[in-house]
Motif scaffolding. Structure first.
Motif, short mmCIF file in Angstrom:
data_model
loop_
_atom_site.label_atom_id
_atom_site.label_comp_id
_atom_site.label_asym_id
_atom_site.label_seq_id
_atom_site.Cartn_x
_atom_site.Cartn_y
_atom_site.Cartn_z
N GLU A 268 0.84 -1.20 0.00
CA GLU A 268 0.00 0.00 0.00
C GLU A 268 0.87 1.25 0.00
N ALA A 269 1.93 1.26 0.79
CA ALA A 269 2.84 2.41 0.82
C ALA A 269 3.50 2.60 -0.54
N LEU A 270 3.92 1.50 -1.15
CA LEU A 270 4.53 1.58 -2.48
C LEU A 270 3.52 2.06 -3.52
N ALA A 271 2.31 1.57 -3.44
CA ALA A 271 1.27 1.99 -4.39
C ALA A 271 1.00 3.49 -4.27
N ARG A 272 0.95 3.96 -3.06
CA ARG A 272 0.71 5.40 -2.87
C ARG A 272 1.89 6.23 -3.38
N ALA A 273 3.10 5.74 -3.16
CA ALA A 273 4.27 6.45 -3.70
C ALA A 273 4.24 6.44 -5.23
N ALA A 274 3.86 5.31 -5.81
CA ALA A 274 3.77 5.22 -7.27
C ALA A 274 2.68 6.14 -7.80
N ASP A 275 1.56 6.22 -7.09
CA ASP A 275 0.49 7.14 -7.50
C ASP A 275 0.98 8.58 -7.50
N GLN A 276 1.70 8.96 -6.47
CA GLN A 276 2.23 10.32 -6.39
C GLN A 276 3.27 10.56 -7.49
N ALA A 277 4.09 9.55 -7.76
CA ALA A 277 5.08 9.68 -8.83
C ALA A 277 4.38 9.86 -10.17
N HIS A 278 3.33 9.07 -10.38
CA HIS A 278 2.58 9.16 -11.63
C HIS A 278 1.89 10.53 -11.76
N ALA A 279 1.52 11.10 -10.63
CA ALA A 279 0.86 12.42 -10.64
C ALA A 279 1.86 13.55 -10.82
N GLY A 280 3.16 13.21 -10.89
CA GLY A 280 4.14 14.25 -11.19
C GLY A 280 5.19 14.48 -10.12
N ASP A 281 5.18 13.73 -9.03
CA ASP A 281 6.19 13.91 -8.00
C ASP A 281 7.49 13.26 -8.47
N GLU A 282 8.35 14.07 -9.06
CA GLU A 282 9.61 13.58 -9.63
C GLU A 282 10.51 12.94 -8.59
N ARG A 283 10.47 13.45 -7.37
CA ARG A 283 11.32 12.92 -6.31
C ARG A 283 10.98 11.46 -6.01
N LEU A 284 9.72 11.11 -6.13
CA LEU A 284 9.30 9.73 -5.84
C LEU A 284 9.38 8.81 -7.05
N ARG A 285 9.53 9.39 -8.24
CA ARG A 285 9.50 8.58 -9.45
C ARG A 285 10.60 7.51 -9.48
N SER A 286 11.84 7.90 -9.32
CA SER A 286 12.93 6.91 -9.40
C SER A 286 12.89 5.95 -8.22
N LEU A 287 12.46 6.44 -7.07
CA LEU A 287 12.35 5.59 -5.89
C LEU A 287 11.29 4.50 -6.12
N ALA A 288 10.12 4.88 -6.58
CA ALA A 288 9.05 3.91 -6.83
C ALA A 288 9.47 2.93 -7.92
N TRP A 289 10.11 3.44 -8.96
CA TRP A 289 10.54 2.58 -10.06
C TRP A 289 11.55 1.54 -9.57
N SER A 290 12.49 1.97 -8.76
CA SER A 290 13.49 1.06 -8.21
C SER A 290 12.86 -0.03 -7.36
N LEU A 291 11.92 0.35 -6.52
CA LEU A 291 11.24 -0.64 -5.67
C LEU A 291 10.41 -1.61 -6.51
N LEU A 292 9.78 -1.12 -7.54
CA LEU A 292 8.99 -2.00 -8.42
C LEU A 292 9.90 -2.97 -9.19
N GLU A 293 11.09 -2.51 -9.56
CA GLU A 293 12.04 -3.40 -10.24
C GLU A 293 12.44 -4.57 -9.35
#
Length: 157
Positions: free
Chosen positions: A109-134
């Motif tokens: 759930e925490a990862l999903a929320r971070a990914a949602d924020q990244a998708h909404a444009g939060d650049e700071r969370l984008r690479s972090l969420a991507w790395s965790l999803l990898e």
């Protein structure tokens, strides 16, 4: 003879017996494909039996660590912060599957929320969420193993 009857060994033993004794006797192509699909699922279940709890704990810890570090570096959006807080309050009572799965669900759930924020444009969370999803994809690929297109003529013996 199975001398150390772990779940994965039992599943692999069933799979081996089916491959050796049942598969060669099948002549119906549709039934052959169904049994091959079942064998593929047994192979995946054996890998998961050996690793799934460890993988879930590793991923949950990784998500906790990464989001905690992101929080230290700057303010997390409220939905991510709330989910991280719930994760941090959670520790499995034991290593039974339901307990670990509950904890892993909070991490997801925490990862999903971070990914949602990244998708909404939060650049700071984008690479972090991507790395965790990898990391999650790596575990899935380890479970799947070599890809076999069940039912394709080049896979027939």
């Amino acid at each position: 003879m199975i001398t150390n009857p772990s779940t994965s060994q039992l599943v692999r033993s069933v799979s081996t017996e089916l491959r050796a004794k049942v598969l060669p006797e099948l002549t119906d192509p549709a039934l052959l494909v169904e049994v091959e699909m079942m064998l593929s699922m047994l192979d995946m279940a054996a890998v998961r039996a050996d690793h799934e709890i460890a993988w879930m704990m590793q991923e949950a810890d990784g998500i906790d660590t990464a989001l905690s570090e992101a929080a230290v570096e700057g303010e997390l959006p409220a939905p991510v912060r709330d989910a991280l807080h719930a994760l941090q309050l959670s520790r499995p009572a034991d290593l039974t599957y339901p307990e670990v799965q509950r904890h892993y669900g909070l991490a997801s759930e925490a990862l999903a929320r971070a990914a949602d924020q990244a998708h909404a444009g939060d650049e700071r969370l984008r690479s972090l969420a991507w790395s965790l999803l990898e990391g999650r994809v790596d575990h899935e690929l380890a479970t799947i193993g070599a890809y076999v297109a069940v039912g394709r003529s080049e896979n027939q013996t």
